[in-house]
Design an enzyme around this catalytic site. Structure first.
Site, PDB file in Angstrom:
ATOM      1  N   ASP A   1      41.517 122.506  19.505  1.00 12.50           N
ATOM      2  CA  ASP A   1      40.422 121.565  19.754  1.00 12.50           C
ATOM      3  C   ASP A   1      40.131 120.785  18.472  1.00 12.50           C
ATOM      4  OD1 ASP A   1      38.163 120.278  20.634  1.00 12.50           O
ATOM      5  OD2 ASP A   1      36.927 122.077  20.815  1.00 12.50           O
TER       6      ASP A   1
ATOM      7  N   TYR B   1      40.894 125.316  15.181  1.00 16.58           N
ATOM      8  CA  TYR B   1      39.763 124.390  15.041  1.00 16.58           C
ATOM      9  C   TYR B   1      38.578 124.978  15.813  1.00 16.58           C
ATOM     10  CZ  TYR B   1      43.802 121.336  14.132  1.00 16.58           C
ATOM     11  OH  TYR B   1      44.982 120.793  13.682  1.00 16.58           O
TER      12      TYR B   1
ATOM     13  N   CYS C   1      16.898 101.483  28.112  1.00 18.58           N
ATOM     14  CA  CYS C   1      16.883 101.430  26.655  1.00 18.58           C
ATOM     15  C   CYS C   1      16.672 100.008  26.160  1.00 18.58           C
ATOM     16  CB  CYS C   1      18.201 101.978  26.114  1.00 18.58           C
ATOM     17  SG  CYS C   1      18.261 101.866  24.321  1.00 18.58           S
TER      18      CYS C   1
ATOM     19  N   CYS D   1      38.816 115.210  22.122  1.00 18.67           N
ATOM     20  CA  CYS D   1      37.730 114.249  22.335  1.00 18.67           C
ATOM     21  C   CYS D   1      38.230 112.824  22.115  1.00 18.67           C
ATOM     22  CB  CYS D   1      36.535 114.566  21.436  1.00 18.67           C
ATOM     23  SG  CYS D   1      36.971 114.609  19.692  1.00 18.67           S
TER      24      CYS D   1
ATOM     25  N   CYS E   1      25.583 103.352  23.406  1.00 25.68           N
ATOM     26  CA  CYS E   1      25.840 103.588  24.835  1.00 25.68           C
ATOM     27  C   CYS E   1      26.572 102.381  25.420  1.00 25.68           C
ATOM     28  CB  CYS E   1      24.534 103.831  25.574  1.00 25.68           C
ATOM     29  SG  CYS E   1      23.746 105.365  25.104  1.00 25.68           S
TER      30      CYS E   1
ATOM     31  N   GLN F   1      29.218 121.505  20.381  1.00 28.18           N
ATOM     32  CA  GLN F   1      29.353 120.425  21.363  1.00 28.18           C
ATOM     33  C   GLN F   1      27.987 119.820  21.657  1.00 28.18           C
ATOM     34  OE1 GLN F   1      32.177 119.290  22.403  1.00 28.18           O
ATOM     35  NE2 GLN F   1      33.644 120.922  22.010  1.00 28.18           N
TER      36      GLN F   1
END
Ligand code: SAH
Length: 385
Positions: free
Chosen positions: A309, A242, A6, A336, A15, A213
């Site tokens: 979640d 959720y 990249c 997450c 990233c 997702q």
């Protein structure tokens, strides 16, 4: 930094781990989860991705002009409103890059300028592309800043002709001065206005504003782990809190007596209801509302298993309190954000539950983010003695 993968990695900042070999990235995430969850439970080895590149099925590009007035599109430089031009991205689905570049070329051909928030001139503000990895379908959302979009029909037709993967185009109007991407009103300009993807042997319809997702391959492993922890025998009443478009609850429905889902976003709830019907699942119901409010009001009925979640901010006191009062024997927490996960486990383990095991799942290779599933069980009276 890995410039070969990249050229804009430093400016974009998305990233954070691109400079590390994938194996090292996994080690780092494992250590992070172990450090945060150490007070609560053992952590199994992280489930790494087989395909750590080009996995993102949801891609956003902002449109603007450079100092010479040329149309540019890409991502916002970390922490700013400045656009970093991106030709292709090593974590995004290549179909998305093709679509976004095609939009830019067509804007030049059709003399359509990017929307300028300060002057109110121009039209196109953002483009969102969502792809179904298994189905190959692509949904493009053109976010415009002004309601008048001359040659809209011809533009959409040309876009669809240029990019054969596109199965649907939605035009969304967002004229507000906001950092939110999507505005309130949408119109389907081509196709059905949503796409389908396949997960855990089921087909899911996904609308533009519903959560899905971003890494479908890893999502399937995440759900399998979560459902494994739930220890279902076919007799349980399960809450999918959720629930988004119903993915976890519907994937578990065949092994439970009854599934109830609750979700704040009305579009996602509609998707979940349709997804149950689409897959012939009759023992799942979905409700719109705040998960904590729903649980507190006793609307979920008697519960054996709660799958939760929540978004990055984690759950809230109202939900956790009601959960502890519900008497559910098993809780599977999908998170997450390991920091808010640890905070919420702190509450649960101080109020009659204990965490037994966690499994991290690498949903977001090359980035610093990590997903974790934790199996939490109610402490029985005998154990308390
Ligand atoms: N389990 C789903 C969605 C997880 S993302 C999946 O795996 O696809 C978290 C979801 O929580 C989002 O769909 C978001 O709209 C929803 N949400 C956010 N706050 C909420 C709240 N207070 N009550 C219920 N749902 C909420």
């Amino acid at each position: 930094m890995n410039k070969a993968l990249c050229p804009v990695t430093e400016k974009c900042g998305g990233c954070q781990l691109l400079h590390l070999p994938y194996r090292r990235q996994l080690e780092q995430k494992q250590q992070l989860v172990e450090r945060l969850l150490k007070p609560y439970c053992p952590v199994k080895p992280i489930l790494g991705a087989e395909n750590p590149l080009h996995y993102r099925n949801k891609v956003h590009a902002a449109f603007g002009t450079d100092w010479q007035g040329h149309i540019i599109c890409g991502t916002y430089q970390a922490g700013t409103h400045r656009i970093v031009p991106v030709q292709q991205c090593c974590i995004e689905d290549p179909t998305a890059s093709r679509v976004i570049n095609a939009v830019r070329k067509l804007m030049i051909a059709f003399h359509i300028a990017p929307y300028n928030e300060d002057t109110g001139r121009g039209i196109i503000r953002h483009v969102l592309v969502r792809t179904g990895r298994r189905t190959g379908q692509a949904l493009v959302t053109l976010v415009i800043g002004r309601p008048d979009f001359p040659a809209r029909k011809a533009f959409v037709e040309a876009l669809v002709q240029n990019c054969p993967g596109i199965t649907s185009v939605v035009v969304n109007l967002n004229s507000a001065k906001t950092s939110m991407i999507l505005g309130q009103s949408s119109r389907v300009a081509y196709g059905r206005g949503w796409i389908e993807d396949e997960l855990c042997g089921l087909t899911f319809g996904i609308s533009p504003s519903s959560f899905y997702q971003v890494n479908a391959e890893q999502a399937q492993r995440l759900y399998e782990t979560a459902i494994g922890y739930a220890g279902l025998t076919g007799r349980e009443s399960l809450l999918d809190a959720y629930c988004g478009i119903g993915t976890i609850g519907l994937a578990a429905a065949g092994r439970a007596a009854r599934v109830t889902g609750v979700e704040l976003n009305p579009d996602a709830v509609q998707d979940a209801i349709r997804n149950a019907r689409r897959n012939g699942i009759a023992n799942a119901r979905f409700f719109e509302g705040d998960a904590g409010e729903f649980l507190r009001a006793g609307k979920a009925g008697l519960l054996d298993v709660v799958m939760m979640d929540p978004p990055r901010a984690g759950s809230d006191r109202r939900f956790l309190q009601s959960l502890c009062q519900s008497g559910a024997g098993r809780v599977v927490y999908v998170s997450c954000n390991p920091e808010t996960l640890a905070r919420d486990l702190d509450y649960l383990t101080a109020h009659g539950y204990r965490a037994l095991e966690a499994t991290p799942v690498d949903m977001f290779p090359q980035t610093e983010h990590v997903e974790t599933v934790v199996f939490v069980s109610r402490v029985t009276k005998n154990e308390l003695k």
